[in-house]
Design a protein around this motif. Structure first.
Motif, PDB file in Angstrom:
ATOM      1  N   MET A   1       0.831  -1.206   0.000  1.00 48.21           N
ATOM      2  CA  MET A   1       0.000   0.000   0.000  1.00 48.21           C
ATOM      3  C   MET A   1       0.865   1.255   0.000  1.00 48.21           C
ATOM      4  O   MET A   1       0.619   2.197  -0.728  1.00 48.21           O
ATOM      5  N   ALA A   2       1.929   1.234   0.828  1.00 48.32           N
ATOM      6  CA  ALA A   2       2.800   2.406   0.912  1.00 48.32           C
ATOM      7  C   ALA A   2       3.497   2.660  -0.412  1.00 48.32           C
ATOM      8  O   ALA A   2       3.660   3.807  -0.835  1.00 48.32           O
ATOM      9  N   SER A   3       3.929   1.579  -1.097  1.00 50.94           N
ATOM     10  CA  SER A   3       4.663   1.746  -2.352  1.00 50.94           C
ATOM     11  C   SER A   3       3.788   2.378  -3.422  1.00 50.94           C
ATOM     12  O   SER A   3       4.256   3.195  -4.220  1.00 50.94           O
ATOM     13  N   TYR A   4       2.504   2.001  -3.464  1.00 52.20           N
ATOM     14  CA  TYR A   4       1.625   2.598  -4.469  1.00 52.20           C
ATOM     15  C   TYR A   4       1.421   4.081  -4.190  1.00 52.20           C
ATOM     16  O   TYR A   4       1.382   4.903  -5.109  1.00 52.20           O
ATOM     17  N   LYS A   5       1.323   4.458  -2.908  1.00 53.41           N
ATOM     18  CA  LYS A   5       1.143   5.872  -2.574  1.00 53.41           C
ATOM     19  C   LYS A   5       2.364   6.683  -2.976  1.00 53.41           C
ATOM     20  O   LYS A   5       2.243   7.816  -3.459  1.00 53.41           O
ATOM     21  N   LEU A   6       3.542   6.102  -2.798  1.00 55.28           N
ATOM     22  CA  LEU A   6       4.765   6.785  -3.217  1.00 55.28           C
ATOM     23  C   LEU A   6       4.803   6.931  -4.732  1.00 55.28           C
ATOM     24  O   LEU A   6       5.230   7.961  -5.262  1.00 55.28           O
ATOM     25  N   MET A   7       4.350   5.890  -5.439  1.00 48.62           N
ATOM     26  CA  MET A   7       4.328   5.945  -6.896  1.00 48.62           C
ATOM     27  C   MET A   7       3.372   7.025  -7.386  1.00 48.62           C
ATOM     28  O   MET A   7       3.701   7.820  -8.273  1.00 48.62           O
ATOM     29  N   VAL A   8       2.167   7.067  -6.793  1.00 49.22           N
ATOM     30  CA  VAL A   8       1.187   8.083  -7.177  1.00 49.22           C
ATOM     31  C   VAL A   8       1.736   9.480  -6.903  1.00 49.22           C
ATOM     32  O   VAL A   8       1.633  10.381  -7.743  1.00 49.22           O
ATOM     33  N   LYS A   9       2.330   9.646  -5.737  1.00 52.42           N
ATOM     34  CA  LYS A   9       2.914  10.946  -5.374  1.00 52.42           C
ATOM     35  C   LYS A   9       3.985  11.357  -6.374  1.00 52.42           C
ATOM     36  O   LYS A   9       4.059  12.521  -6.793  1.00 52.42           O
ATOM     37  N   ASP A  10       4.811  10.396  -6.783  1.00 49.88           N
ATOM     38  CA  ASP A  10       5.886  10.672  -7.733  1.00 49.88           C
ATOM     39  C   ASP A  10       5.328  11.055  -9.101  1.00 49.88           C
ATOM     40  O   ASP A  10       5.801  11.996  -9.747  1.00 49.88           O
ATOM     41  N   VAL A  11       4.300  10.316  -9.552  1.00 44.46           N
ATOM     42  CA  VAL A  11       3.692  10.603 -10.852  1.00 44.46           C
ATOM     43  C   VAL A  11       3.056  11.989 -10.850  1.00 44.46           C
ATOM     44  O   VAL A  11       3.216  12.763 -11.796  1.00 44.46           O
ATOM     45  N   ILE A  12       2.336  12.318  -9.780  1.00 44.40           N
ATOM     46  CA  ILE A  12       1.705  13.638  -9.682  1.00 44.40           C
ATOM     47  C   ILE A  12       2.768  14.739  -9.708  1.00 44.40           C
ATOM     48  O   ILE A  12       2.602  15.775 -10.361  1.00 44.40           O
ATOM     49  N   LYS A  13       3.865  14.504  -9.023  1.00 47.74           N
ATOM     50  CA  LYS A  13       4.945  15.495  -8.973  1.00 47.74           C
ATOM     51  C   LYS A  13       5.561  15.716 -10.349  1.00 47.74           C
ATOM     52  O   LYS A  13       5.846  16.857 -10.740  1.00 47.74           O
ATOM     53  N   GLN A  14       5.756  14.637 -11.109  1.00 49.43           N
ATOM     54  CA  GLN A  14       6.448  14.735 -12.391  1.00 49.43           C
ATOM     55  C   GLN A  14       5.546  15.228 -13.523  1.00 49.43           C
ATOM     56  O   GLN A  14       6.010  15.892 -14.447  1.00 49.43           O
ATOM     57  N   ALA A  15       4.254  14.901 -13.463  1.00 49.18           N
ATOM     58  CA  ALA A  15       3.355  15.164 -14.588  1.00 49.18           C
ATOM     59  C   ALA A  15       2.908  16.625 -14.644  1.00 49.18           C
ATOM     60  O   ALA A  15       2.840  17.319 -13.631  1.00 49.18           O
ATOM     61  N   ASP A  16       2.576  17.053 -15.860  1.00 48.59           N
ATOM     62  CA  ASP A  16       1.973  18.372 -16.060  1.00 48.59           C
ATOM     63  C   ASP A  16       0.454  18.288 -15.943  1.00 48.59           C
ATOM     64  O   ASP A  16      -0.198  19.217 -15.471  1.00 48.59           O
ATOM     65  N   ILE A  17      -0.107  17.173 -16.407  1.00 42.65           N
ATOM     66  CA  ILE A  17      -1.548  16.921 -16.370  1.00 42.65           C
ATOM     67  C   ILE A  17      -1.751  15.479 -15.925  1.00 42.65           C
ATOM     68  O   ILE A  17      -0.981  14.589 -16.297  1.00 42.65           O
ATOM     69  N   LEU A  18      -2.799  15.227 -15.140  1.00 44.22           N
ATOM     70  CA  LEU A  18      -3.111  13.870 -14.695  1.00 44.22           C
ATOM     71  C   LEU A  18      -4.394  13.385 -15.353  1.00 44.22           C
ATOM     72  O   LEU A  18      -5.367  14.139 -15.466  1.00 44.22           O
ATOM     73  N   LEU A  19      -4.375  12.132 -15.794  1.00 44.68           N
ATOM     74  CA  LEU A  19      -5.579  11.465 -16.282  1.00 44.68           C
ATOM     75  C   LEU A  19      -6.012  10.436 -15.252  1.00 44.68           C
ATOM     76  O   LEU A  19      -5.191   9.642 -14.793  1.00 44.68           O
ATOM     77  N   GLU A  20      -7.288  10.455 -14.907  1.00 41.92           N
ATOM     78  CA  GLU A  20      -7.849   9.360 -14.117  1.00 41.92           C
ATOM     79  C   GLU A  20      -8.741   8.559 -15.056  1.00 41.92           C
ATOM     80  O   GLU A  20      -9.758   9.060 -15.535  1.00 41.92           O
ATOM     81  N   VAL A  21      -8.328   7.331 -15.340  1.00 36.59           N
ATOM     82  CA  VAL A  21      -9.072   6.487 -16.274  1.00 36.59           C
ATOM     83  C   VAL A  21     -10.054   5.632 -15.487  1.00 36.59           C
ATOM     84  O   VAL A  21      -9.663   4.868 -14.600  1.00 36.59           O
ATOM     85  N   VAL A  22     -11.346   5.778 -15.806  1.00 40.27           N
ATOM     86  CA  VAL A  22     -12.391   5.008 -15.125  1.00 40.27           C
ATOM     87  C   VAL A  22     -13.197   4.242 -16.168  1.00 40.27           C
ATOM     88  O   VAL A  22     -13.234   4.606 -17.341  1.00 40.27           O
ATOM     89  N   PRO A 155       0.902   0.906 -14.824  1.00 35.73           N
ATOM     90  CA  PRO A 155      -0.011  -0.242 -14.841  1.00 35.73           C
ATOM     91  C   PRO A 155      -0.365  -0.717 -13.443  1.00 35.73           C
ATOM     92  O   PRO A 155       0.511  -0.999 -12.631  1.00 35.73           O
ATOM     93  N   GLY A 156      -1.675  -0.769 -13.161  1.00 38.67           N
ATOM     94  CA  GLY A 156      -2.136  -1.277 -11.870  1.00 38.67           C
ATOM     95  C   GLY A 156      -1.669  -0.455 -10.689  1.00 38.67           C
ATOM     96  O   GLY A 156      -1.433  -0.990  -9.613  1.00 38.67           O
ATOM     97  N   VAL A 157      -1.556   0.876 -10.878  1.00 40.39           N
ATOM     98  CA  VAL A 157      -0.953   1.689  -9.824  1.00 40.39           C
ATOM     99  C   VAL A 157      -1.808   1.758  -8.566  1.00 40.39           C
ATOM    100  O   VAL A 157      -1.293   1.877  -7.469  1.00 40.39           O
ATOM    101  N   ILE A 158      -3.126   1.671  -8.694  1.00 43.86           N
ATOM    102  CA  ILE A 158      -3.993   1.762  -7.525  1.00 43.86           C
ATOM    103  C   ILE A 158      -4.439   0.356  -7.138  1.00 43.86           C
ATOM    104  O   ILE A 158      -5.166  -0.299  -7.877  1.00 43.86           O
ATOM    105  N   PRO A 159      -4.006  -0.142  -5.998  1.00 40.85           N
ATOM    106  CA  PRO A 159      -4.353  -1.520  -5.618  1.00 40.85           C
ATOM    107  C   PRO A 159      -5.763  -1.621  -5.067  1.00 40.85           C
ATOM    108  O   PRO A 159      -6.369  -0.631  -4.667  1.00 40.85           O
ATOM    109  N   PHE A 160      -6.268  -2.829  -5.039  1.00 37.87           N
ATOM    110  CA  PHE A 160      -7.565  -3.090  -4.435  1.00 37.87           C
ATOM    111  C   PHE A 160      -7.389  -3.379  -2.952  1.00 37.87           C
ATOM    112  O   PHE A 160      -6.384  -3.943  -2.537  1.00 37.87           O
TER     113      PHE A 160
END
Length: 254
Positions: A1-22, A155-160
């Motif tokens: 769980m912690a690793s995914y949060k770090l990944m999300v935080k890193d992606v948000i920091k690096q990106a200019d725009i975020l897509l949430e695919v639903v 891929p699969g960044v948000i766990p269940f």
């Protein structure tokens, strides 16, 4: 769980725009409000992408888009029908206020919502090979999508969560035979469809639903499909697995 949060935080920091695919069939169940809050706190633009829109009626799709557009700009995409990817590209270029360099897009979402398919659809013939981003968490890739647009694919960044079997069944992350409670998942799928458009079930299984009771609808489908045990009792497990398979294979348009 912690690793995914770090990944999300890193992606948000690096990106200019975020897509949430639903998933367009159940956008509310496949949104992640925690991720949306993190993006909002970052001050960066968010675009919600309704994927697999070929599996949803135009009326249902427009209702979802109208509701989600109050949260963030919303675009619907069907990678299968090659629809909406040009609109998504235009929306990215419209929102981005960046000159002289590529626009970096972070793609976030649950497994099987169609993140990679959306990226591939936007990239089209101009798609470049993927490569790891130096210094980033293992598994994060960059994909060049033609002129100016570069995706961070997670891929699969948000766990269940441990109790997310229903969502895993809806998304096809687990097939029916690997679910702990196929009957419960099938009844939730029935309830979801009945809440949106019960005629889908009526037409697909050739039944008449007089009461939106998932247990009774499951029994109706079992009787109509002749999924019976000895003695004429409905084989709930067998019909539940069939309903889940029909849903996961995209046979029902809601």
């Amino acid at each position: 769980m912690a690793s995914y949060k770090l990944m999300v935080k890193d992606v948000i920091k690096q990106a200019d725009i975020l897509l949430e695919v639903v998933d367009a069939r159940f956008p509310d169940e496949t949104r992640n409000l925690e991720v949306e809050r993190d993006v909002k706190r970052s001050g960066k633009p968010l675009i919600i992408v309704l994927s697999k829109c070929d599996l949803v009626s135009k009326e249902t799709l427009q209702k979802a888009k109208s509701r989600l557009s109050k949260v963030a700009p919303t675009v619907f995409v069907s990678s299968k029908e090659r629809y909406g990817t040009t609109m998504l590209r235009h929306k990215i270029l419209e929102i981005a206020d960046i000159q002289g360099r590529n626009i970096l897009i972070g793609s976030l979402g649950y497994p099987n919502t169609g993140k990679s398919s959306v990226i591939n659809g936007v990239a089209g013939k101009n798609k470049a090979g993927t490569s790891s981003i130096s210094g980033h968490t293992k598994g994060v890739q960059i994909v060049k999508a033609g002129s100016r647009i570069v995706f961070i694919d997670t891929p699969g960044v948000i766990p269940f969560g441990d109790n997310d079997e229903y969502r895993q069944g809806l998304l096809g992350v687990k097939d029916a035979t690997h679910l702990n409670d196929p009957i419960g998942v099938a009844m939730k799928i029935i309830a979801h469809i009945c809440d949106n458009n019960k005629s889908v079930l009526e037409e697909f299984y050739n039944i008449e639903i007089k009461e939106n009771n998932p247990e009774k609808v499951l029994e109706l489908i079992g009787l109509k499909g002749n999924c019976l045990k000895k003695g004429g009792e409905v084989d709930e497990m067998r019909i539940a697995i069939k309903i889940i398979n029909d849903w996961q294979r995209g046979k029902m348009l809601i």
